[in-house]
Design an enzyme around this catalytic site. Sequence first.
Site, mmCIF file in Angstrom:
data_model
loop_
_atom_site.group_PDB
_atom_site.id
_atom_site.type_symbol
_atom_site.label_atom_id
_atom_site.label_comp_id
_atom_site.label_asym_id
_atom_site.label_seq_id
_atom_site.Cartn_x
_atom_site.Cartn_y
_atom_site.Cartn_z
ATOM 1 N N CYS A 110 0.830 -1.206 0.000
ATOM 2 C CA CYS A 110 0.000 0.000 0.000
ATOM 3 C C CYS A 110 0.869 1.263 0.000
ATOM 4 O O CYS A 110 1.447 1.607 -1.019
ATOM 5 C CB CYS A 110 -0.985 -0.016 1.165
ATOM 6 S SG CYS A 110 -2.351 1.153 0.922
ATOM 7 N N HIS A 213 -3.707 -4.973 0.741
ATOM 8 C CA HIS A 213 -3.147 -5.329 2.047
ATOM 9 C C HIS A 213 -3.185 -6.850 2.261
ATOM 10 O O HIS A 213 -4.029 -7.364 2.999
ATOM 11 C CB HIS A 213 -3.919 -4.631 3.172
ATOM 12 C CG HIS A 213 -3.547 -3.210 3.375
ATOM 13 N ND1 HIS A 213 -2.518 -2.820 4.213
ATOM 14 C CD2 HIS A 213 -4.044 -2.073 2.826
ATOM 15 C CE1 HIS A 213 -2.415 -1.500 4.189
ATOM 16 N NE2 HIS A 213 -3.327 -1.027 3.353
ATOM 17 N N GLU A 215 -1.302 -8.692 4.076
ATOM 18 C CA GLU A 215 -1.037 -9.087 5.469
ATOM 19 C C GLU A 215 -2.321 -9.232 6.277
ATOM 20 O O GLU A 215 -2.374 -9.999 7.245
ATOM 21 C CB GLU A 215 -0.098 -8.064 6.134
ATOM 22 C CG GLU A 215 -0.728 -6.798 6.673
ATOM 23 C CD GLU A 215 -1.189 -5.806 5.624
ATOM 24 O OE1 GLU A 215 -1.834 -4.795 5.993
ATOM 25 O OE2 GLU A 215 -0.888 -6.021 4.424
#
Length: 242
Positions: A110, A213, A215
């Site tokens: 990001c 994102h 993660e």
Amino acid sequence: MKPTIGITTATGWENHREFSKVSHCYADAVAAAGGVPVYIPIILDTSMADDYLRTLDGLLLSGGDEDVQPHHYGEGPLHGLNNVSPDRDLWEFALIKAAMAQNKPILGICRGCQILNVAMGGNLYQNIFQQCPGAGEHYPQKTEMHHLYHSVTIEQDSLIHRLFGDKLMVNSFHNMAVKKLAPCFKVTARSNEGVVEAIESISHPFIVAVQWHPEALISHHSHFIALFKAHVDACKSDPKVN
């Protein structure tokens, strides 16, 4: 030994004190991929970046709420520019420079994608809703981070394609995006309306960055761990520079 992956942090304030902060999802993802996560605080003395990278096998540029300051690419702030962190910008520029000089693999997520592009000579849409004709919604206000939100189309002959194929549903939490691509990168994924969603280096062995994102997705969509494993694997084979 497992490779050590340095994860950049943001600035937080609580009880009149300043903190370095980052979502634990980054450390969880690195650990699940076989790496040792190490948080990197924001340091005002940017000359220390080289020393930091010598202790690490790779660098992960995290996301965050701070927008990259537009003066770094020759623009003034437009209406809608959010939080900025001059100290974080300068520190991450220094970390990127040190990682590249030492040939350490870099993964950007990001904001990490955006700062990489600016560091290497590109620029950004400060607000895609104002500046990018036809751009859809990329920052839902009432959506959990692990919810898949829109699809991206992935270019062949790229690491992202080898990991995920032609199409991928991703999450989305960004107002800024890559505008002019830095000369050392190629675009490897776009949203349906053309917003850049992933870039990769055309010269460095491993610099990969995504606008979504991953993660925050691995606990509900396990296939996203492949990106972190690719980074960790690159760090295993990348020798430290003395």
